[in-house]
Design a protein around this motif. Structure first.
Motif, PDB file in Angstrom:
ATOM      1  N   GLU A 198     -20.275 -11.857  -5.864  1.00 23.73           N
ATOM      2  CA  GLU A 198     -21.090 -10.938  -6.664  1.00 23.73           C
ATOM      3  C   GLU A 198     -20.877  -9.479  -6.275  1.00 23.73           C
ATOM      4  O   GLU A 198     -21.067  -8.578  -7.103  1.00 23.73           O
ATOM      5  CB  GLU A 198     -22.580 -11.282  -6.518  1.00 23.73           C
ATOM      6  CG  GLU A 198     -23.019 -12.537  -7.233  1.00 23.73           C
ATOM      7  CD  GLU A 198     -22.889 -13.759  -6.352  1.00 23.73           C
ATOM      8  OE1 GLU A 198     -23.467 -14.808  -6.715  1.00 23.73           O
ATOM      9  OE2 GLU A 198     -22.231 -13.687  -5.296  1.00 23.73           O
ATOM     10  N   VAL A 199     -20.495  -9.223  -5.008  1.00 22.44           N
ATOM     11  CA  VAL A 199     -20.287  -7.835  -4.576  1.00 22.44           C
ATOM     12  C   VAL A 199     -19.211  -7.161  -5.419  1.00 22.44           C
ATOM     13  O   VAL A 199     -19.386  -6.046  -5.923  1.00 22.44           O
ATOM     14  CB  VAL A 199     -19.928  -7.786  -3.078  1.00 22.44           C
ATOM     15  CG1 VAL A 199     -19.463  -6.383  -2.679  1.00 22.44           C
ATOM     16  CG2 VAL A 199     -21.138  -8.198  -2.236  1.00 22.44           C
ATOM     17  N   ALA A 235     -27.750  -5.479  -7.572  1.00 26.36           N
ATOM     18  CA  ALA A 235     -27.187  -4.291  -6.919  1.00 26.36           C
ATOM     19  C   ALA A 235     -26.500  -4.722  -5.629  1.00 26.36           C
ATOM     20  O   ALA A 235     -26.916  -5.694  -4.986  1.00 26.36           O
ATOM     21  CB  ALA A 235     -28.276  -3.261  -6.621  1.00 26.36           C
ATOM     22  N   VAL A 236     -25.457  -3.990  -5.260  1.00 30.02           N
ATOM     23  CA  VAL A 236     -24.649  -4.366  -4.090  1.00 30.02           C
ATOM     24  C   VAL A 236     -24.199  -3.114  -3.355  1.00 30.02           C
ATOM     25  O   VAL A 236     -24.272  -1.988  -3.865  1.00 30.02           O
ATOM     26  CB  VAL A 236     -23.395  -5.166  -4.516  1.00 30.02           C
ATOM     27  CG1 VAL A 236     -23.775  -6.460  -5.215  1.00 30.02           C
ATOM     28  CG2 VAL A 236     -22.490  -4.324  -5.422  1.00 30.02           C
ATOM     29  N   GLY A 237     -23.691  -3.310  -2.137  1.00 31.07           N
ATOM     30  CA  GLY A 237     -23.097  -2.216  -1.365  1.00 31.07           C
ATOM     31  C   GLY A 237     -22.416  -2.758  -0.129  1.00 31.07           C
ATOM     32  O   GLY A 237     -22.577  -3.933   0.228  1.00 31.07           O
ATOM     33  N   THR A 238     -21.655  -1.892   0.524  1.00 25.54           N
ATOM     34  CA  THR A 238     -20.856  -2.280   1.685  1.00 25.54           C
ATOM     35  C   THR A 238     -20.967  -1.214   2.759  1.00 25.54           C
ATOM     36  O   THR A 238     -21.106  -0.024   2.459  1.00 25.54           O
ATOM     37  CB  THR A 238     -19.375  -2.454   1.273  1.00 25.54           C
ATOM     38  OG1 THR A 238     -19.289  -3.511   0.331  1.00 25.54           O
ATOM     39  CG2 THR A 238     -18.483  -2.761   2.463  1.00 25.54           C
ATOM     40  N   ALA A 239     -20.906  -1.635   4.016  1.00 22.30           N
ATOM     41  CA  ALA A 239     -20.858  -0.709   5.154  1.00 22.30           C
ATOM     42  C   ALA A 239     -19.605  -1.007   5.959  1.00 22.30           C
ATOM     43  O   ALA A 239     -19.350  -2.163   6.315  1.00 22.30           O
ATOM     44  CB  ALA A 239     -22.098  -0.862   6.025  1.00 22.30           C
ATOM     45  N   GLN A 240     -18.803   0.027   6.228  1.00 30.64           N
ATOM     46  CA  GLN A 240     -17.606  -0.146   7.044  1.00 30.64           C
ATOM     47  C   GLN A 240     -17.740   0.713   8.298  1.00 30.64           C
ATOM     48  O   GLN A 240     -18.225   1.830   8.258  1.00 30.64           O
ATOM     49  CB  GLN A 240     -16.352   0.210   6.253  1.00 30.64           C
ATOM     50  CG  GLN A 240     -16.382   1.557   5.555  1.00 30.64           C
ATOM     51  CD  GLN A 240     -15.245   1.707   4.567  1.00 30.64           C
ATOM     52  OE1 GLN A 240     -14.759   0.741   4.006  1.00 30.64           O
ATOM     53  NE2 GLN A 240     -14.806   2.948   4.356  1.00 30.64           N
ATOM     54  N   ARG A 241     -17.294   0.135   9.419  1.00 30.63           N
ATOM     55  CA  ARG A 241     -17.586   0.720  10.733  1.00 30.63           C
ATOM     56  C   ARG A 241     -16.325   1.075  11.484  1.00 30.63           C
ATOM     57  O   ARG A 241     -15.317   0.372  11.420  1.00 30.63           O
ATOM     58  CB  ARG A 241     -18.407  -0.289  11.543  1.00 30.63           C
ATOM     59  CG  ARG A 241     -18.842   0.231  12.907  1.00 30.63           C
ATOM     60  CD  ARG A 241     -19.758  -0.757  13.584  1.00 30.63           C
ATOM     61  NE  ARG A 241     -20.326  -0.176  14.798  1.00 30.63           N
ATOM     62  CZ  ARG A 241     -21.581  -0.285  15.162  1.00 30.63           C
ATOM     63  NH1 ARG A 241     -22.412  -0.994  14.419  1.00 30.63           N
ATOM     64  NH2 ARG A 241     -22.026   0.271  16.265  1.00 30.63           N
ATOM     65  N   ALA A 242     -16.403   2.186  12.215  1.00 29.16           N
ATOM     66  CA  ALA A 242     -15.369   2.566  13.176  1.00 29.16           C
ATOM     67  C   ALA A 242     -16.080   3.107  14.409  1.00 29.16           C
ATOM     68  O   ALA A 242     -16.699   4.177  14.364  1.00 29.16           O
ATOM     69  CB  ALA A 242     -14.434   3.627  12.599  1.00 29.16           C
ATOM     70  N   GLY A 243     -16.047   2.331  15.492  1.00 28.42           N
ATOM     71  CA  GLY A 243     -16.779   2.739  16.691  1.00 28.42           C
ATOM     72  C   GLY A 243     -18.271   2.753  16.414  1.00 28.42           C
ATOM     73  O   GLY A 243     -18.843   1.772  15.938  1.00 28.42           O
ATOM     74  N   ALA A 287     -14.109 -14.936 -11.227  1.00 24.25           N
ATOM     75  CA  ALA A 287     -13.904 -14.096 -10.042  1.00 24.25           C
ATOM     76  C   ALA A 287     -13.384 -14.922  -8.871  1.00 24.25           C
ATOM     77  O   ALA A 287     -13.660 -16.116  -8.754  1.00 24.25           O
ATOM     78  CB  ALA A 287     -15.209 -13.413  -9.651  1.00 24.25           C
ATOM     79  N   THR A 288     -12.648 -14.242  -7.980  1.00 27.28           N
ATOM     80  CA  THR A 288     -12.067 -14.890  -6.799  1.00 27.28           C
ATOM     81  C   THR A 288     -12.688 -14.312  -5.540  1.00 27.28           C
ATOM     82  O   THR A 288     -12.737 -13.095  -5.381  1.00 27.28           O
ATOM     83  CB  THR A 288     -10.543 -14.674  -6.762  1.00 27.28           C
ATOM     84  OG1 THR A 288      -9.974 -15.178  -7.969  1.00 27.28           O
ATOM     85  CG2 THR A 288      -9.930 -15.370  -5.563  1.00 27.28           C
ATOM     86  N   PRO A 289     -13.162 -15.141  -4.607  1.00 28.65           N
ATOM     87  CA  PRO A 289     -13.721 -14.619  -3.355  1.00 28.65           C
ATOM     88  C   PRO A 289     -12.682 -13.831  -2.552  1.00 28.65           C
ATOM     89  O   PRO A 289     -11.483 -14.105  -2.629  1.00 28.65           O
ATOM     90  CB  PRO A 289     -14.155 -15.889  -2.604  1.00 28.65           C
ATOM     91  CG  PRO A 289     -14.276 -16.932  -3.663  1.00 28.65           C
ATOM     92  CD  PRO A 289     -13.244 -16.604  -4.698  1.00 28.65           C
ATOM     93  N   MET A 290     -13.157 -12.844  -1.790  1.00 30.04           N
ATOM     94  CA  MET A 290     -12.288 -12.015  -0.963  1.00 30.04           C
ATOM     95  C   MET A 290     -12.739 -12.092   0.488  1.00 30.04           C
ATOM     96  O   MET A 290     -13.934 -12.230   0.778  1.00 30.04           O
ATOM     97  CB  MET A 290     -12.314 -10.554  -1.428  1.00 30.04           C
ATOM     98  CG  MET A 290     -11.757 -10.327  -2.818  1.00 30.04           C
ATOM     99  SD  MET A 290     -11.923  -8.596  -3.323  1.00 30.04           S
ATOM    100  CE  MET A 290     -10.937  -7.782  -2.057  1.00 30.04           C
ATOM    101  N   SER A 291     -11.784 -11.973   1.407  1.00 31.05           N
ATOM    102  CA  SER A 291     -12.136 -11.894   2.818  1.00 31.05           C
ATOM    103  C   SER A 291     -12.683 -10.502   3.122  1.00 31.05           C
ATOM    104  O   SER A 291     -12.523  -9.569   2.332  1.00 31.05           O
ATOM    105  CB  SER A 291     -10.910 -12.179   3.685  1.00 31.05           C
ATOM    106  OG  SER A 291      -9.906 -11.219   3.438  1.00 31.05           O
ATOM    107  N   GLY A 306     -19.399   1.852  -1.990  1.00 36.80           N
ATOM    108  CA  GLY A 306     -19.479   0.831  -3.034  1.00 36.80           C
ATOM    109  C   GLY A 306     -20.873   0.472  -3.484  1.00 36.80           C
ATOM    110  O   GLY A 306     -21.117  -0.663  -3.911  1.00 36.80           O
ATOM    111  N   ILE A 307     -21.814   1.416  -3.422  1.00 35.07           N
ATOM    112  CA  ILE A 307     -23.163   1.123  -3.902  1.00 35.07           C
ATOM    113  C   ILE A 307     -23.144   1.089  -5.426  1.00 35.07           C
ATOM    114  O   ILE A 307     -22.737   2.059  -6.083  1.00 35.07           O
ATOM    115  CB  ILE A 307     -24.164   2.192  -3.421  1.00 35.07           C
ATOM    116  CG1 ILE A 307     -24.195   2.251  -1.895  1.00 35.07           C
ATOM    117  CG2 ILE A 307     -25.554   1.905  -3.979  1.00 35.07           C
ATOM    118  CD1 ILE A 307     -24.660   0.983  -1.229  1.00 35.07           C
ATOM    119  N   GLY A 308     -23.541  -0.022  -5.993  1.00 35.90           N
ATOM    120  CA  GLY A 308     -23.542  -0.142  -7.442  1.00 35.90           C
ATOM    121  C   GLY A 308     -24.659  -1.036  -7.934  1.00 35.90           C
ATOM    122  O   GLY A 308     -24.957  -2.065  -7.316  1.00 35.90           O
TER     123      GLY A 308
END
Length: 239
Positions: free
Chosen positions: A108-109, A160-168, A139-143, A175-177
């Motif tokens: 769904e993301v 509604a969906v969103g993602t958090a990506q981290r560095a340190g 739709a196809t799942p993603m890693s 991707g907030i939608g």
């Protein structure tokens, strides 16, 4: 920021990130610190990106490389000037009861984000649960290597969906939608707040994002983000 899964090419005043395998196609940015790309540098980078079959894309912070805005436009690129915002943790609202943060990426993301970004802005639109469900059927799942949040309402599903990506100890919320038909219900802000709170709970010391417009920035201001600069996102005019 380091980007797992990419390789890096240095081209004078610009650095190009290339995805090593399937996934998000990265962009070029100014050499940091101190890079001063010219129009000729941007033209050469665009030609190189075309030769590789990757998007002609540049991203940078205007305040650290102010001359690149004019150079990119002179090189024929469209440039989005997006409010760059950081979180004041003390201003985060209470958690929304129907928002969940996950370390897996439900299909769904991708689907909800695709429908949301096909109709940008904050206005209520037509695409809703029916369009979501039709897209989910193929739709196809993603890693994933990131954290994801979904607003999953009883009887309505993921809106509604969103993602958090981290560095340190730094986390970027991306991707907030929200499904266009479900806008103006506070769900995008709730998803953003949940990802921000999760990042802090996991030890992040800085949470930031880039808003797609001044109107969208006001949504993030209401949950504790404040503007500190401008993120420039350049693409080919015919992209």
């Amino acid at each position: 920021m380091p980007r797992p899964g990419s390789r890096v090419e240095e081209h004078g005043e610009l650095t190009l990130f290339l995805q090593a395998g399937d996934g998000y196609p990265y962009y070029a940015r100014p050499r940091f610190p101190g890079g001063r790309p010219t129009t000729a540098d941007v033209v050469a980078m665009r030609e190189h990106q075309r030769s590789l079959g990757v998007p002609e894309a540049l991203e940078w912070v205007h305040e650290t490389t102010p001359g690149l805005l004019e150079a990119a436009r002179e090189a024929g690129m469209d440039v989005l000037e997006a409010p760059l915002m950081v979180l004041d943790p003390d201003q985060l609202p209470e958690p929304h009861p129907h928002v969940r943060v996950l370390d897996t990426r439900p299909v769904e993301v991708s689907v909800v984000a695709m429908l949301a970004f096909s109709s940008p802005g904050t206005a209520v639109g037509e695409a809703g649960a029916a369009e979501r469900d039709a897209a989910l059927a193929t739709a196809t799942p993603m890693s994933t290597r990131h954290r994801h949040a979904v607003a999953d309402l009883p009887g309505e599903g993921v809106l509604a969906v969103g993602t958090a990506q981290r560095a340190g100890d730094v986390v970027e919320v991306v991707g907030i939608g929200t499904l266009p038909a479900a806008r103006r219900r506070g769900l995008g802000g709730a998803v953003t707040a949940a990802l921000a709170r999760d990042a802090l709970d996991r030890g992040a010391t800085l949470v930031f994002l880039s808003a797609g417009s001044e109107e969208i920035a006001r949504v993030y201001e209401r949950i504790g983000f404040r503007r500190i600069g401008t993120a420039c996102i350049a693409s080919a005019e015919d992209a």
